[in-house]
Design an enzyme around this catalytic site. Structure first.
Site, PDB file in Angstrom:
ATOM      1  N   GLY A  36      30.728  27.113 -13.667  1.00  0.00           N
ATOM      2  CA  GLY A  36      31.085  27.204 -11.865  1.00  0.00           C
ATOM      3  C   GLY A  36      32.387  25.207 -12.314  1.00  0.00           C
ATOM      4  CB  THR A  37      35.664  25.131 -11.117  1.00  0.00           C
ATOM      5  OG1 THR A  37      35.470  25.850  -9.326  1.00  0.00           O
ATOM      6  CG2 THR A  37      36.245  26.553 -11.860  1.00  0.00           C
ATOM      7  N   GLY A  39      32.647  21.501  -8.087  1.00  0.00           N
ATOM      8  CA  GLY A  39      32.260  21.594  -6.671  1.00  0.00           C
ATOM      9  C   GLY A  39      32.590  22.443  -5.972  1.00  0.00           C
ATOM     10  N   GLY A  41      29.248  23.482  -7.124  1.00  0.00           N
ATOM     11  CA  GLY A  41      27.763  23.185  -6.719  1.00  0.00           C
ATOM     12  C   GLY A  41      26.463  23.566  -8.424  1.00  0.00           C
ATOM     13  CE  LYS A  42      29.859  22.736 -13.879  1.00  0.00           C
ATOM     14  NZ  LYS A  42      28.552  21.682 -14.797  1.00  0.00           N
ATOM     15  CB  SER A  43      25.960  19.070 -11.692  1.00  0.00           C
ATOM     16  OG  SER A  43      26.788  19.253 -12.375  1.00  0.00           O
ATOM     17  CD  GLU A 140      31.939  20.990 -18.564  1.00  0.00           C
ATOM     18  OE1 GLU A 140      32.640  21.779 -19.523  1.00  0.00           O
ATOM     19  OE2 GLU A 140      31.620  21.079 -17.304  1.00  0.00           O
TER      20      GLU A 140
END
Length: 201
Positions: A36-37, A39, A41-43, A140
């Site tokens: 996911g880029t 922003g 919502g990956k984290s 990451e």
């Protein structure tokens, strides 16, 4: 007959238009990749998944080791859970080697536990002797792979050996395209895409 442990890591992570959505690294994994880029919502999704597992399973069933190359921000607020066995940040080559040595020692210990029970999988070990599942969460990982490739190779080695030992990898990255190697693809069967930059991702 000795009791066996719950053999799932099932956790409620959200809802579709009609149904609740559950993920289970034990039955759908054993390892996962989230893309996911910035922003997207990956984290937040990583935190949601971890919290859902912690809410559903005790520290005797699942534990977490967080690896955040960016300094620990992705896991701020959840690193104090009783399930958390470590938070590794600001990795250099020496720290990466120490982390791998520790992980490999844990894999060898788990191999001895399984062997001494005369079974082939940690979930078959009687509850009193079994080790909790260990989920290694790496935020990451593309940056980690570029700057510390030996650490990623070591993590994949641990993933291959840890399948039946209750060791699971959850890797997250902004740009999966170009960093998801054949080795990663072969080991991470559960993949989730949030908003990504292009079709290759």
């Amino acid at each position: 007959k000795p009791l066996k442990r719950d053999n799932t890591l099932r956790a409620f992570v959200g809802r579709s238009a009609v149904d609740p959505v559950y993920l289970d690294l034990r039955t759908q994994g054993p390892h996962a990749l989230v893309g996911g880029t910035t922003g997207a919502g990956k984290s937040e999704f990583l935190q949601t998944w971890v919290l859902a597992m912690a809410a559903s399973h005790s520290p005797q069933r699942v534990t977490f080791l967080f690896v955040d190359y960016k300094g620990g921000a992705a896991f701020r607020g959840i690193s104090e859970l009783p399930h958390v066995v470590g938070l590794v940040t600001d990795l250099g080559p020496a720290e990466a080697r120490r982390a791998l040595v520790s992980l490999r020692a844990e894999v060898r210990r788990r191999e001895r536990v399984v062997a001494s029970a005369g079974v082939t999988d940690m979930v078959e070990v009687p509850a009193a002797d079994a080790s909790p599942a260990l989920l290694v969460v790496v935020d990451e990982f593309a940056t980690l792979a570029a700057e510390l490739p030996d650490l990623l190779d070591g993590l994949l080695d641990v993933a291959q050996r840890g399948r039946s030992l209750g060791v699971h990898l959850l890797l997250a990255t902004q740009r999966p395209g170009g960093v998801v190697t054949d080795a990663i693809r072969a080991n991470l069967s559960l993949r989730l895409a949030l908003r990504v930059a292009d079709e290759e991702d």
